[in-house]
Design a protein around this motif. Structure first.
Motif, PDB file in Angstrom:
ATOM      1  N   GLU A 306      36.816  31.234  30.797  1.00 46.38           N
ATOM      2  CA  GLU A 306      37.851  31.566  32.028  1.00 46.38           C
ATOM      3  C   GLU A 306      38.558  32.889  31.584  1.00 46.38           C
ATOM      4  O   GLU A 306      39.094  33.613  32.411  1.00 46.38           O
ATOM      5  CB  GLU A 306      38.758  30.546  32.130  1.00 46.38           C
ATOM      6  N   SER A 309      36.435  35.718  32.768  1.00 42.42           N
ATOM      7  CA  SER A 309      36.568  35.843  34.216  1.00 42.42           C
ATOM      8  C   SER A 309      37.810  36.325  34.622  1.00 42.42           C
ATOM      9  O   SER A 309      37.882  37.339  35.577  1.00 42.42           O
ATOM     10  CB  SER A 309      36.297  34.504  34.848  1.00 42.42           C
ATOM     11  N   VAL A 310      38.826  35.981  33.961  1.00 40.45           N
ATOM     12  CA  VAL A 310      40.151  36.793  34.483  1.00 40.45           C
ATOM     13  C   VAL A 310      40.449  38.214  34.061  1.00 40.45           C
ATOM     14  O   VAL A 310      40.627  38.898  35.101  1.00 40.45           O
ATOM     15  CB  VAL A 310      41.476  36.009  33.803  1.00 40.45           C
ATOM     16  N   THR A 312      37.608  40.400  33.655  1.00 43.02           N
ATOM     17  CA  THR A 312      36.739  40.950  34.777  1.00 43.02           C
ATOM     18  C   THR A 312      36.993  41.196  36.099  1.00 43.02           C
ATOM     19  O   THR A 312      36.955  42.240  36.615  1.00 43.02           O
ATOM     20  CB  THR A 312      35.325  40.039  34.554  1.00 43.02           C
ATOM     21  N   GLY A 313      37.760  40.087  36.579  1.00 47.96           N
ATOM     22  CA  GLY A 313      38.367  40.238  37.862  1.00 47.96           C
ATOM     23  C   GLY A 313      39.680  41.505  37.705  1.00 47.96           C
ATOM     24  O   GLY A 313      39.808  42.213  38.689  1.00 47.96           O
ATOM     25  N   GLY A 314      40.278  41.394  36.873  1.00 48.83           N
ATOM     26  CA  GLY A 314      41.619  42.327  36.566  1.00 48.83           C
ATOM     27  C   GLY A 314      40.700  43.955  36.439  1.00 48.83           C
ATOM     28  O   GLY A 314      41.485  44.710  37.170  1.00 48.83           O
ATOM     29  N   ASP A 330      47.073  43.429  37.072  1.00 47.84           N
ATOM     30  CA  ASP A 330      45.665  43.278  37.387  1.00 47.84           C
ATOM     31  C   ASP A 330      45.337  42.150  37.057  1.00 47.84           C
ATOM     32  O   ASP A 330      44.235  41.381  37.656  1.00 47.84           O
ATOM     33  CB  ASP A 330      44.941  44.562  36.809  1.00 47.84           C
ATOM     34  N   VAL A 331      45.864  41.420  35.921  1.00 51.11           N
ATOM     35  CA  VAL A 331      45.355  40.018  35.547  1.00 51.11           C
ATOM     36  C   VAL A 331      46.254  38.817  35.989  1.00 51.11           C
ATOM     37  O   VAL A 331      46.060  37.950  35.715  1.00 51.11           O
ATOM     38  CB  VAL A 331      45.497  40.071  34.046  1.00 51.11           C
ATOM     39  N   GLY A 334      44.950  36.479  38.352  1.00 58.83           N
ATOM     40  CA  GLY A 334      43.806  35.570  37.911  1.00 58.83           C
ATOM     41  C   GLY A 334      44.243  34.755  37.055  1.00 58.83           C
ATOM     42  O   GLY A 334      43.817  33.544  36.726  1.00 58.83           O
ATOM     43  N   GLY A 337      45.774  31.707  38.556  1.00 64.80           N
ATOM     44  CA  GLY A 337      44.675  30.944  39.328  1.00 64.80           C
ATOM     45  C   GLY A 337      43.861  30.144  38.196  1.00 64.80           C
ATOM     46  O   GLY A 337      43.636  29.018  38.327  1.00 64.80           O
ATOM     47  N   ALA A 338      43.897  30.397  37.066  1.00 61.15           N
ATOM     48  CA  ALA A 338      43.292  29.522  36.100  1.00 61.15           C
ATOM     49  C   ALA A 338      44.264  28.571  35.328  1.00 61.15           C
ATOM     50  O   ALA A 338      43.497  27.553  35.048  1.00 61.15           O
ATOM     51  CB  ALA A 338      42.709  30.676  34.811  1.00 61.15           C
TER      52      ALA A 338
END
Length: 376
Positions: A306, A309-310, A312-314, A330-331, A334, A337-338
């Protein structure tokens, strides 16, 4: 003209491989596997592409005598990898057990790639997985036209692995219904798969083995029967013990994903990676890293996967809507949400953590502001 290489009699389009979003391990690391095979002078079990020593080196990383660097695929205790590899060299199947996000699938894929050169003999376990996925099915057009025959039979990945002396994989075994799980008992104990419709059986040839993965943290799992569990040697994959080890894992995997997505390089965001990993580790352990403050833990697992994922999305946000440098803003979305999976319970946990820990931590003011903006 696009370049191509020939491996084992198969022509592979190298441009096509690099354009795949998620190449199979044997394709993505073909150069390392080839270098290891060339340098490997140790005994190899029947039909193995590499010796057990070379398989372990492939997973853990190292440098070959010719200077070839083998990148680590798994960061963790060496003994765990050695036990897993040794298990596959015996007649015992391997069960990789751990909480979500401990790289069970990743390790399984790379083990199959290094041992058999093919990680695609895969059964993905779900609540709807049928017995045919473990045994065999039928081509009903052939079946209706000519009756039961070998031509009408559709082999499962497990049957193919038995016939060819390869490594089969079963992902999320505990999500498979119990009666379907137990179809593996005869396969793993007798190394035989009966085909009663034909009065025949498939006997496994040397080199066959099976890797299963499972966790018992998710809802809806089906416990393995004691009879089936006895057919496996269980290896537990732990969460990273040290924070820096987890930072390394996240950075390495995000860098691999980022290259395939044309995202900014990881070094530009290493401090944000370290902050995300710190937050995840503190919340799942229920204690700040200095051991001074007890915390409530949210309902989610906050795994290493997870965190990947955070980040990478950032990175995607930084690349497409920022200046390309990963920053706290940017993070923030994410990570919230996690953490906040159950709004009624986790929102309070997250707010208390922000106010009691993040707000007071030196150098984290930007992270606190970004998270508060998202929460508002």
């Amino acid at each position: 003209m696009e370049s191509a290489v020939r491996e084992g009699g198969v022509v592979t389009d190298t441009h096509a491989v690099t354009q795949k979003l998620r190449p199979h391990a044997e394709d993505a690391f073909a150069g390392e596997l080839k270098a290891l095979a060339a340098a490997d002078d140790r005994p190899r079990p029947e039909r193995w592409r590499l010796s057990p020593w070379a398989v372990a080196t492939y997973l853990l990383g190292g440098e070959l005598p010719d200077g070839t660097v083998i990148t680590p695929k798994y960061v963790g205790p060496r003994r765990i990898v050695e036990v897993a590899v040794t298990t596959l060299a015996t007649d015992r199947a391997l069960l990789l057990l751990g909480v979500p996000g401990t790289a069970k699938t990743w390790v399984s894929e790379h083990l199959a790639a290094a041992v058999s050169g093919d990680s695609t003999l895969l059964v993905q376990g779900t609540a709807g997985t049928a017995e045919e996925a473990m045994r065999y099915g039928w081509n009903y057009a052939q079946l209706l036209a000519h009756g039961p025959s070998r031509d009408a039979l559709v082999p499962s990945p497990v049957m193919r692995a038995m016939s060819e002396g390869m490594t089969a994989r079963v992902e999320e075994l505990t999500r498979v219904p119990a009666d379907v799980q137990d179809t593996l008992i005869t396969v793993l104990s007798e190394k035989t798969l009966p085909i009663p419709e034909l009065g025949e059986e498939v006997q496994a040839v040397r080199g066959f083995n099976l890797i299963a993965t499972a966790n018992d943290r998710d809802r809806g799992v089906n416990e393995l029967s004691s009879a089936l569990r006895r057919r496996f040697n269980t290896v537990v994959l732990p969460l990273p013990e040290m924070a820096e080890a987890e930072v390394e894992i996240v950075a390495r995997r995000v860098d691999q994903l980022g290259r395939s997505l044309d995202l900014p390089s990881v070094p530009d965001g290493i401090e944000e990676i370290r902050r995300v990993v710190t937050v995840f580790r503190e919340l799942r352990s229920g204690m700040t890293s200095d051991g001074r403050t007890k915390l409530k833990s949210p309902s989610g697992t906050l795994s290493t996967a997870e965190a990947i994922s955070v980040i990478t999305g950032g990175l995607a946000l930084a690349a497409h809507f920022g200046d390309g440098v990963l920053r706290a803003g940017d993070v923030a979305a994410g990570i919230q949400g996690a953490v906040v999976r159950d709004p009624s319970a986790d929102q309070t946990v997250w707010q208390e953590y922000l106010e009691a820990v993040v707000r007071e931590r030196d150098g984290w003011k930007d992270f606190y502001r970004a998270c508060r903006e998202v929460s508002a």
